[in-house]
Design an enzyme around this catalytic site. Structure first.
Site, short mmCIF file in Angstrom:
data_model
loop_
_atom_site.label_atom_id
_atom_site.label_comp_id
_atom_site.label_asym_id
_atom_site.label_seq_id
_atom_site.Cartn_x
_atom_site.Cartn_y
_atom_site.Cartn_z
N ARG A 1 7.80 -3.51 -5.36
CA ARG A 1 9.22 -4.07 -5.52
C ARG A 1 8.80 -5.31 -6.63
O ARG A 1 7.96 -5.79 -6.57
CB ARG A 1 9.78 -4.66 -4.39
CG ARG A 1 9.02 -5.53 -3.50
CD ARG A 1 9.45 -5.77 -2.06
NE ARG A 1 9.18 -4.70 -1.38
CZ ARG A 1 8.14 -4.32 -0.78
NH1 ARG A 1 6.95 -4.94 -0.93
NH2 ARG A 1 7.84 -3.22 -0.16
N ALA B 1 0.83 -1.18 0.06
CA ALA B 1 -0.01 0.01 0.00
C ALA B 1 0.94 1.30 0.12
O ALA B 1 0.30 2.40 -0.37
CB ALA B 1 -0.86 0.14 1.23
N ASN C 1 -7.94 -7.13 11.32
CA ASN C 1 -7.20 -6.05 10.96
C ASN C 1 -6.79 -5.31 12.17
O ASN C 1 -7.84 -4.76 12.68
CB ASN C 1 -7.64 -5.29 9.99
CG ASN C 1 -7.67 -6.03 8.49
OD1 ASN C 1 -7.96 -7.13 8.23
ND2 ASN C 1 -7.47 -5.03 7.32
N ASP D 1 -1.75 -10.02 -0.92
CA ASP D 1 -0.41 -9.93 -0.14
C ASP D 1 -0.22 -10.56 1.04
O ASP D 1 0.65 -11.16 1.54
CB ASP D 1 0.37 -8.46 0.02
CG ASP D 1 -0.60 -7.52 0.55
OD1 ASP D 1 -1.58 -7.79 1.28
OD2 ASP D 1 -0.36 -6.38 0.45
N THR D 2 -1.40 -10.67 2.20
CA THR D 2 -1.42 -10.95 3.30
C THR D 2 -1.48 -12.61 3.21
O THR D 2 -0.65 -13.33 3.87
CB THR D 2 -2.53 -10.69 4.13
OG1 THR D 2 -2.58 -9.40 4.20
CG2 THR D 2 -2.43 -11.18 5.80
#
Length: 494
Positions: free
Chosen positions: A26, A22, A303, A244-245
């Site tokens: 890369r 966020a 979260n 991504d998690t």
């Protein structure tokens, strides 16, 4: 004499992982095999949102451009046989709308204020209780379903693609929805893992808006000819755990039961891995979520505000959230910790901390409203922020274990937060269990592991993949210490 047929030796492969967070992105060039997991970041770039007259947006075109440049660099860094595959992961929830081949505007940022209005519209159709039973998700104002409810372009679109699926389509021409990321939308059936078409229709959305679902490891195809002109490779785009998690959890070196994890970046995702969703009323009331993981596992998590709170605090002071000022303030805060100074604690989950703005002023306001002494001075504020994050992580890990029936005896911290020694020390103290820090690049590692198994360079269960991480990546363990010991010695690392 009878002979035992031996399985052929596994061959190392080279892959490229596009990992979009966020706040930054890369591209990783990796070599992976049965005893090898080498990563090299060949491209790093900022992910800076853009505020337009209609709200806050992601600059997804720039992210795509920089990703393609990074893929070209990864191909150049590879050996004679070149890259075998390419995988993409990113943050969840946000999407692009398409009409034919045309992207209908830049995707909105989940921190844009518009999503709050979607909650009321969705609740007119499905109660929170029913929605949790159907999707297994915690309540977040900015979940995809809430965004779609107030998106005027939905009526013009014939397809919605989550961010990594959008970039994958641009690369290879296949429109799919990867299942781990789709599970964050609020529109996936938590029990079947398929689109909840009944709910989609009740919400007035076209079922055709949502593409075919695929699992991590699915081969999608080679690059479009126009892309190959910039990235001359025969590599195949492969679906990974594109949330991504989900990739980060795959990259957590937890090889035995009893582990909780904190994937700590802009957000802190805190939870345990289970074999099935946890759909109890207690889980719903605690605002836990059931997101799909790799190989049918469930990521039971919640979260928690992450390093966003720290970086936004430094930004309010005109400082870089990753530079020398941060390291100096963390060192000063650590000295306070070693001296036994108890920090101010505040509720990092208060909604006032979600949007960009003056965090020190908001922290002071929270303290004033709750009759708590506000931290004074920058080092004291940083101490309060890090301690409050650690306290929230410890509480969330404890709750995850209790709700899922897991006896948590250690916590793994991966992602950028694993480099924050003070955070790991405070978490170990407040959770009362060892904290294993690392790897920093867990998300990219999970991306690479999924590609390595799809290419046949790796075999076996998630535990065997994670064992490779534990054997090849630097880790550090922090043991919990009572206050009396902390005030005598700062030696807590092992």
């Amino acid at each position: 004499m009878p002979t035992t047929r031996q399985r052929p030796a596994l061959r190392d492969v080279e892959v490229a992982a596009v990992d979009l967070g966020a706040s930054s992105g890369r591209v990783i060039h990796a070599r992976v095999g049965a005893d090898r997991l080498d990563l090299d970041a060949v491209a790093r770039f900022e992910n800076t949102p853009v505020r337009l007259p209609d709200g806050l947006h992601w600059n997804v075109l720039e992210l795509y451009r920089r990703s393609v440049q990074g893929l070209a660099a990864a191909e150049s860094a590879s050996g004679p046989t070149g890259l075998t595959s390419i995988g993409i992961d990113s943050w969840a929830i946000d999407y692009g709308l398409l009409r034919g081949d045309r992207l209908l505007g830049q995707p909105f940022h989940y921190r844009d204020e518009r999503s709050a209005g979607g909650v009321e519209r969705v609740r007119q159709v499905v109660t929170r209780e029913e929605h949790f039973a159907r999707s297994g998700l915690q309540h977040l104002d900015f979940t995809t379903v809430h965004q779609l409810a107030v998106d005027p372009l939905v009526a013009c679109a014939d397809r919605a693609l989550l961010v990594p699926d959008l970039l994958g389509w641009w690369l290879c021409g296949q429109q799919v929805a990867e299942r781990t990321n789709a599970s964050t939308t609020g529109l996936l059936d938590v029990t079947t893992g398929e689109w909840d078409t009944e709910l989609v229709e009740r919400l007035g959305l076209a079922t055709s808006l949502f593409p075919h679902l695929v699992d991590p490891g699915t081969r999608l195809g080679r690059l479009r000819p126009a892309v190959r002109a910039e990235v001359p490779t025969d590599a195949v785009v492969v679906s990974v755990a594109s949330h991504d998690t989900a990739s980060a959890v795959l990259g957590v070196p937890m090889t035995e039961p009893g582990a909780a994890y904190v994937s700590c970046g802009t957000w802190g995702l805190v939870g345990v891995e289970t074999g099935a969703p946890v759909l109890s009323e207690a889980a719903r009331d605690a605002n836990f979520t059931n997101e799909r993981g790799v190989d049918g596992r469930t990521r039971f998590l919640t979260n928690v505000m992450g390093t966003w709170l720290l970086s936004e605090t430094l930004r309010s002071w005109g400082a870089d959230g990753t530079g020398e000022v941060l390291q100096r303030l963390l060192a000063e805060a650590s000295a306070r910790h070693d001296a036994g100074v108890e920090p101010t604690l505040f509720d990092v989950q208060d909604p006032r901390f979600v949007r960009p703005g003056n965090m020190p002023a908001r922290i002071a306001a929270w303290c004033h409203e709750h009759d708590v002494r506000a931290p004074a001075g920058q080092a004291e504020v940083v101490h309060a922020v890090v301690a409050s994050l650690a306290d929230a992580f410890a509480g969330a890990a404890r709750a995850a274990g209790e709700l899922a029936g897991v006896d948590v005896d250690r916590i793994h911290v991966v992602g950028g937060g694993s480099r924050n020694e003070l955070l790991c020390r405070l978490l170990a103290d407040r959770a009362g269990v060892p904290v294993v820090a690392g790897p920093v690049e867990a998300t990219a590692i999970g991306n690479v592991l999924a590609q390595g198994r799809a290419a046949g360079a790796l075999r076996g269960s998630l535990e065997s993949l994670r064992d490779l991480v534990a054997r090849t990546q630097p880790l550090r363990t922090w043991m919990p210490q009572p206050l009396a010991e902390r005030s005598r010695s700062g030696k807590v690392g092992a």
